[in-house]
Write an enzyme that holds these catalytic residues in place. Structure first.
Site, PDB file in Angstrom:
ATOM      1  N   HIS A 189     -39.119-107.737 -69.204  1.00 21.22           N
ATOM      2  CA  HIS A 189     -38.614-106.397 -68.879  1.00 21.22           C
ATOM      3  C   HIS A 189     -38.614-105.460 -70.089  1.00 21.22           C
ATOM      4  O   HIS A 189     -38.386-104.254 -69.918  1.00 21.22           O
ATOM      5  CB  HIS A 189     -37.188-106.474 -68.329  1.00 21.22           C
ATOM      6  CG  HIS A 189     -37.080-107.152 -67.003  1.00 21.22           C
ATOM      7  ND1 HIS A 189     -37.839-106.798 -65.924  1.00 21.22           N
ATOM      8  CD2 HIS A 189     -36.287-108.180 -66.600  1.00 21.22           C
ATOM      9  CE1 HIS A 189     -37.529-107.571 -64.894  1.00 21.22           C
ATOM     10  NE2 HIS A 189     -36.593-108.421 -65.278  1.00 21.22           N
ATOM     11  N   HIS A 201     -38.346-111.085 -60.415  1.00 19.99           N
ATOM     12  CA  HIS A 201     -38.237-109.677 -60.784  1.00 19.99           C
ATOM     13  C   HIS A 201     -39.548-109.227 -61.437  1.00 19.99           C
ATOM     14  O   HIS A 201     -40.123-109.943 -62.254  1.00 19.99           O
ATOM     15  CB  HIS A 201     -37.081-109.462 -61.766  1.00 19.99           C
ATOM     16  CG  HIS A 201     -35.758-109.924 -61.235  1.00 19.99           C
ATOM     17  ND1 HIS A 201     -35.252-111.174 -61.508  1.00 19.99           N
ATOM     18  CD2 HIS A 201     -34.847-109.298 -60.447  1.00 19.99           C
ATOM     19  CE1 HIS A 201     -34.080-111.306 -60.904  1.00 19.99           C
ATOM     20  NE2 HIS A 201     -33.809-110.187 -60.253  1.00 19.99           N
ATOM     21  N   ASP A 229     -36.325-117.807 -60.755  1.00 17.81           N
ATOM     22  CA  ASP A 229     -35.309-117.145 -59.949  1.00 17.81           C
ATOM     23  C   ASP A 229     -35.798-116.786 -58.549  1.00 17.81           C
ATOM     24  O   ASP A 229     -35.073-116.131 -57.785  1.00 17.81           O
ATOM     25  CB  ASP A 229     -34.749-115.914 -60.664  1.00 17.81           C
ATOM     26  CG  ASP A 229     -35.780-115.132 -61.445  1.00 17.81           C
ATOM     27  OD1 ASP A 229     -36.992-115.418 -61.302  1.00 17.81           O
ATOM     28  OD2 ASP A 229     -35.396-114.229 -62.212  1.00 17.81           O
TER      29      ASP A 229
END
Length: 307
Positions: free
Chosen positions: A125, A164, A245
């Site tokens: 990120h 993500h 995740d």
């Protein structure tokens, strides 16, 4: 050539506090899983520090300086809304980024065929000039740019199966010839990026998945469009942003993969690497916030890398 495991004690000193999902226990559980006799054949190495020039290929000078300036001498401090730093965070981030560089050097130097970097904080990120989502330095992008600049690798792919979207890696790869970013992720979900509208043929491929996606639908998407695009790109080096995740148990997302899916994903990527680039894979730990699901997923991932 052996499969390497790169980690460092410093990554356990990045203290985000008892209620933060990106916690010390994540890496403790991963390392405990990899201490099983089934992983005795791994060649284990301590992560080196990333040199400043490697960070500067990816991040702005002001941003790098701001990370180090934010590190407290005691206690913890919020670097931003979701990223916490402590006195050990700078060293941990340097070792996490350095592990990817070390992995690339080992692969390109013929010492290792595949490497798993069990490090934290995660990195995908992190933007060139901004921290986001628990990340300080973008380790996957740093490794890729190191391979390109130092080892003259012409075609480098990053495959990101964290639930993500890796907004930072996409930013750093978009429009860059010879770099390919492929992400399968839940959408909508933090950080809100990664739609098909961002895709660039031969450079960026986002495959957003709705909440509730389970094994069969995920595998169909991965084995079809993802693998086809990856083979078409024909990488000389494959880097994996390995997040766990997407597991059904994870508290921060709503996909429904099991540990067997992470073995299957890895088998698919190993097959591509064997076909395209001599089996060369550098895998870096990203997310995964249910401790048991994380440790099981990592174990299956590394076992597949060792085959």
């Amino acid at each position: 050539m052996s499969t390497w495991l790169i980690t460092h004690e410093a990554c356990l000193q990045h203290d985000t506090g008892p209620d933060h999902p990106e916690c010390i226990a994540r890496l403790q559980h991963v390392l405990a899983a990899l201490s099983d006799p089934a992983f005795a054949a791994l060649t284990r190495h301590e992560a080196q520090r990333a040199p400043r020039e490697a960070l500067e290929r990816v991040h702005t000078l002001d941003y790098i300086d701001s990370v180090f300036a934010a590190i407290p001498t005691a206690g913890r401090r919020h670097f931003n809304a979701d990223t916490v730093v402590s006195p050990g965070s700078a060293e941990a981030a340097l070792r996490a980024a350095g592990a990817g560089i070390q992995a690339v050097d080992a692969i390109q130097g013929g010492q290792a065929r595949r490497v798993f970097c069990a490090v934290r904080p995660p990195g995908h990120h992190a933007e060139p000039d901004e921290s986001l989502g628990f990340c300080l330095f973008n380790s996957a992008a740093i490794a890729a740019y190191h391979a390109r600049v130092v080892h003259r690798v012409q075609r480098i792919a990053v495959v990101d199966f964290d639930v993500h979207h890796g907004n930072g890696t996409q930013t750093l790869f978009a429009g860059q010839e010879g770099l390919f970013y492929l992400s399968l992720h839940q959408h909508p979900l933090f950080p809100g990026t990664g739609t098909r509208g961002d895709n660039i043929p031969g450079n960026i491929l986002n495959l957003p998945l709705p909440a509730g996606t389970a094994s069969a639908a995920y595998r169909q998407q991965f084995h079809g469009e993802a693998i086809s695009a990856l083979i078409d790109f024909d990488p000389e080096l494959l880097i994996i942003s390995a997040g766990f995740d997407a597991a059904a148990e994870d508290p921060l997302a709503q996909l429904a993969l099991g540990e067997g899916d992470f073995a299957w994903i890895t088998d698919e990527l190993v097959a591509v690497a064997n076909y395209c680039c001599g089996g060369h894979i550098c895998s870096l730990l990203e997310g995964g916030y249910d401790l048991d699901a994380l440790s099981r997923g990592v174990a299956r991932h590394v076992a597949a890398l060792m085959r």
